[in-house]
Design a protein around this motif. Structure first.
Motif, PDB file in Angstrom:
ATOM      1  N   GLU A   1     -16.657  46.543 -25.897  1.00 46.14           N
ATOM      2  CA  GLU A   1     -15.732  46.487 -27.027  1.00 46.14           C
ATOM      3  C   GLU A   1     -16.330  47.236 -28.207  1.00 46.14           C
ATOM      4  N   SER A   2     -15.537  48.095 -28.804  1.00 43.58           N
ATOM      5  CA  SER A   2     -16.051  48.909 -29.908  1.00 43.58           C
ATOM      6  C   SER A   2     -16.180  48.122 -31.196  1.00 43.58           C
ATOM      7  N   GLU A   3     -15.352  47.095 -31.367  1.00 46.15           N
ATOM      8  CA  GLU A   3     -15.413  46.307 -32.598  1.00 46.15           C
ATOM      9  C   GLU A   3     -16.648  45.410 -32.564  1.00 46.15           C
ATOM     10  N   GLY A   4     -17.372  45.391 -33.649  1.00 42.96           N
ATOM     11  CA  GLY A   4     -18.579  44.567 -33.720  1.00 42.96           C
ATOM     12  C   GLY A   4     -19.840  45.398 -33.616  1.00 42.96           C
ATOM     13  N   MET A   5     -20.953  44.739 -33.903  1.00 47.59           N
ATOM     14  CA  MET A   5     -22.247  45.412 -33.929  1.00 47.59           C
ATOM     15  C   MET A   5     -22.739  45.735 -32.535  1.00 47.59           C
ATOM     16  N   GLY A   6     -22.344  44.953 -31.542  1.00 56.62           N
ATOM     17  CA  GLY A   6     -22.771  45.188 -30.173  1.00 56.62           C
ATOM     18  C   GLY A   6     -24.053  44.457 -29.837  1.00 56.62           C
ATOM     19  N   LYS A   7     -24.182  44.127 -28.550  1.00 60.86           N
ATOM     20  CA  LYS A   7     -25.366  43.432 -28.071  1.00 60.86           C
ATOM     21  C   LYS A   7     -25.882  44.132 -26.819  1.00 60.86           C
TER      22      LYS A   7
END
Length: 620
Positions: free
Chosen positions: A193-199
């Protein structure tokens, strides 16, 4: 929604797979043996990519169509009889999407992507919950991009930093995970998912950090897990993910005899296909891991967005809405925690900036009877000096600083306004230590004043709050615990009562909240930002506070020049039920977006039509 349910059923059927160490005796069709990439199609046909091009075969092995091209990195998404394939042209390294018409036996090139700005080593598709198709492009040096396609549109969503030496990638759509194989180290999982900082999660690493010999090679997504060949392609590893942890079964020896990095895997109706020096071989699967059964959330599209903040990073925080006598002249106020207060029109264009310091939360009330006259006011918390800032709003929608008041708080944070039926205006402000203060705002001889009416405290850090002027209730968010309510009347305080705890419907942090006031006797709703999963909860604004549904804000690729991305990790939000015309005839919801995409940029606010929320959640 029907398509998403079908996908969940397919995932459940696939979840009966597993692994046997015995190679299946029945050979694959002869025409597949020269293919570098293979995909089994519905009805028994095949897509095969070799050094001469992309070939479409029917179930009897007859070639129906082909595209002559030097290409690599074939990936597909299959939905019933609709097939999308993407490959990389070897010479240009440009991704080319292709549709496969199974009934007519035809391959049709679609508009290609723009030429890459870096050397592309790996590519893979992702189909999101909105049914939009994304493509990840990964360079040998770790440069990466995520693109979205719809029809002939090809739009850059974001840039990513991934490991170097990646030659293989695949996306688990259900888990929303991008799996990448770092050749000399191992396999990593990233949020697709592109939304968010990412993990990032480590899936399988080389010795001595894990069980892989020399690093990682080809990948194949399994329901609830992944199949991985080690770098030398002589050991097959199967890993399952459950409760956020990856566990591996015993590794199996394979005999592929390929150069390091040249291995390939594919999945075929209960069999795992492995490509070696002498073509493809298959192994029967008896995979026991289950795909996570996550019920899809409703998705609504934004109608507009504001111009981006003038500051990078975590800047935008909380919006408020001011209504004009002419609905089209309404204004959206938004705080910038690094600059001050911004004002936007309904098209999202910035009309005013007041550089007054680090403002956090803001709220508006109109037609207030103070000092013998009617005024419109905005109040905000200023973190520089722990004060309340007061702004007057002219009939034109222009704001100017009117006053500021000390609070004595040590770390001021959130706030909201309350307009009692008896008249006047009151403000609730809070501190990160859980303290709430309630002030009465007065005016005499043209000067504003603030009088402390009461104080109370919650156990842990709060921020968002909203007062329902109609019911006289205050709703407040304790970030890690949930939404509480108490009387907004300082003279009639009552004990805090839990309205919505953190749990199935609400993921910490609990952030912004607002009241949608139903018109003409229609129900009113409390809208809450569930920051931890970038969703929004709608519940009745009156006891017993029944939850009416949850939704996310997705992409609107048709809006504006570049389209509008969704929202994520929302801090503040505001809603009005006033008729603002056009798409906003039933009202408008304004949402702070933690990560601006399409393309990357500073934070901003998104405008959502309430009619779309009501339709998605089947509200009255």
């Amino acid at each position: 929604m029907k398509t998403m349910k079908q996908s969940l059923v397919c995932a459940a059927l696939l979840a009966a797979f597993a692994v046997s160490t015995t190679v299946v005796a029945a050979p694959l069709p002869a025409f597949t043996q020269q293919a570098d990439d293979l995909v089994r199609l519905p009805g028994g046909g095949w897509l095969a990519l070799d050094k001469h091009g992309l070939h479409l075969f029917d179930a009897k092995g007859r070639e129906q169509d082909s595209i002559a091209v030097r290409a690599k990195q074939l990936d597909t998404r299959i939905d019933g009889k609709q097939v999308l394939a993407v490959f990389l042209e070897a010479d240009t390294q440009r991704p080319v999407p292709v549709t496969v018409d199974l009934q007519a036996g035809k391959l049709t090139r679609l508009a290609p992507f723009p030429d890459a700005t870096f050397s592309v080593e790996a590519s893979c598709l992702y189909r999101d919950a909105q049914r939009l198709d994304h493509l990840f492009l990964i360079g040998k040096d770790g440069q990466a991009e995520q693109w979205v396609m719809q029809g002939e549109q090809r739009r850059l969503v974001r840039k990513l930093a991934l490991p170097p030496h990646v030659r293989h990638c695949r996306v688990d759509d259900g888990a929303k995970q991008l799996l990448v194989s770092e050749g000399n180290l191992g396999v990593w999982a990233y949020e697709a998912e592109s939304e968010g900082m990412g993990k990032r999660e480590a899936v399988a690493l080389r010795r001595p950090y894990g069980q892989l010999d020399g690093g990682a090679g080809a990948l194949a997504v399994l329901p609830g897990g992944v199949a991985v060949l080690d770098a030398k392609a002589d050991r097959l590893h199967l890993l399952a993910r459950k409760d956020g942890r990856w566990t591996a079964s015993a590794a199996q020896t394979v005999d592929l005899r390929v150069r390091k990095g040249d291995s390939q895997l594919a999945l075929d109706q209960g069999q795992l296909l492995l490509r070696g020096k002498n073509g493809w071989q298959s192994r029967t699967l008896k995979w026991q891991a289950q795909s996570a059964q996550v019920l899809p959330l409703a998705i609504v599209e934004p109608q507009a967005q504001t111009e981006p903040m003038a500051r990078q990073g975590d800047a935008a925080d909380d919006p408020a809405i001011w209504l004009s006598s002419n609905p089209a002249d309404a204004r959206v106020l938004g705080t910038n925690k690094k600059q001050g207060l911004l004002v936007y029109d309904l098209q999202g264009k910035q009309t005013q900036l007041l550089e007054v310091g680090r403002l956090n939360n803001v709220d508006v009330r109109q037609d207030i009877d103070l000092g013998g006259k009617k005024v419109d006011l905005a109040l905000a918390t200023r973190r520089d000096d722990n004060t309340i800032m007061l702004f007057s709003i002219a009939a034109s929608g222009e704001l100017e600083v009117a006053a500021s008041f000390a609070t004595g708080l040590s770390d001021i944070y959130g706030m909201c306004l309350y307009q009692p039926k008896t008249g006047g205006i009151e403000a609730f402000v809070n501190d990160k230590d859980g303290t709430f203060q309630q002030y009465g705002i007065g005016m005499a001889d043209g000067k504003f004043s603030a009088t402390l009416l009461r104080s109370f405290k919650v156990a842990t850090q709060p921020e968002g709050c909203v007062a329902d002027d109609a019911s006289g209730r205050l709703f407040l968010g304790e970030e890690r615990r949930g939404v509480w309510t108490t009387s907004a009347d300082a003279a009639k305080p009552d004990a805090l009562a839990m309205v919505l705890p953190v749990g199935a419907n609400l993921t910490a942090d609990v952030e912004g909240m607002a009241i949608y006031h139903g018109r003409n006797g229609a129900p009113s709703y409390l809208v809450v930002s569930s920051q931890g999963d970038s969703s929004y909860v709608v519940l009745d604004a009156l006891a017993p506070y029944k939850v009416r549904g949850r939704f996310r804000v997705g992409f609107n690729l048709q809006a504006g020049v570049d389209g509008i991305d969704g929202t994520s990790e929302t801090d503040g939000l505001e809603v009005t039920s006033s008729n603002l015309g056009g798409a906003y005839a039933q009202g408008m919801l304004v949402i702070q977006d933690g990560y601006k995409r399409l393309p990357d940029g500073p934070q901003n606010f998104k405008y959502v039509a309430w009619r779309d929320v009501a339709r998605a959640l089947k509200l009255d």
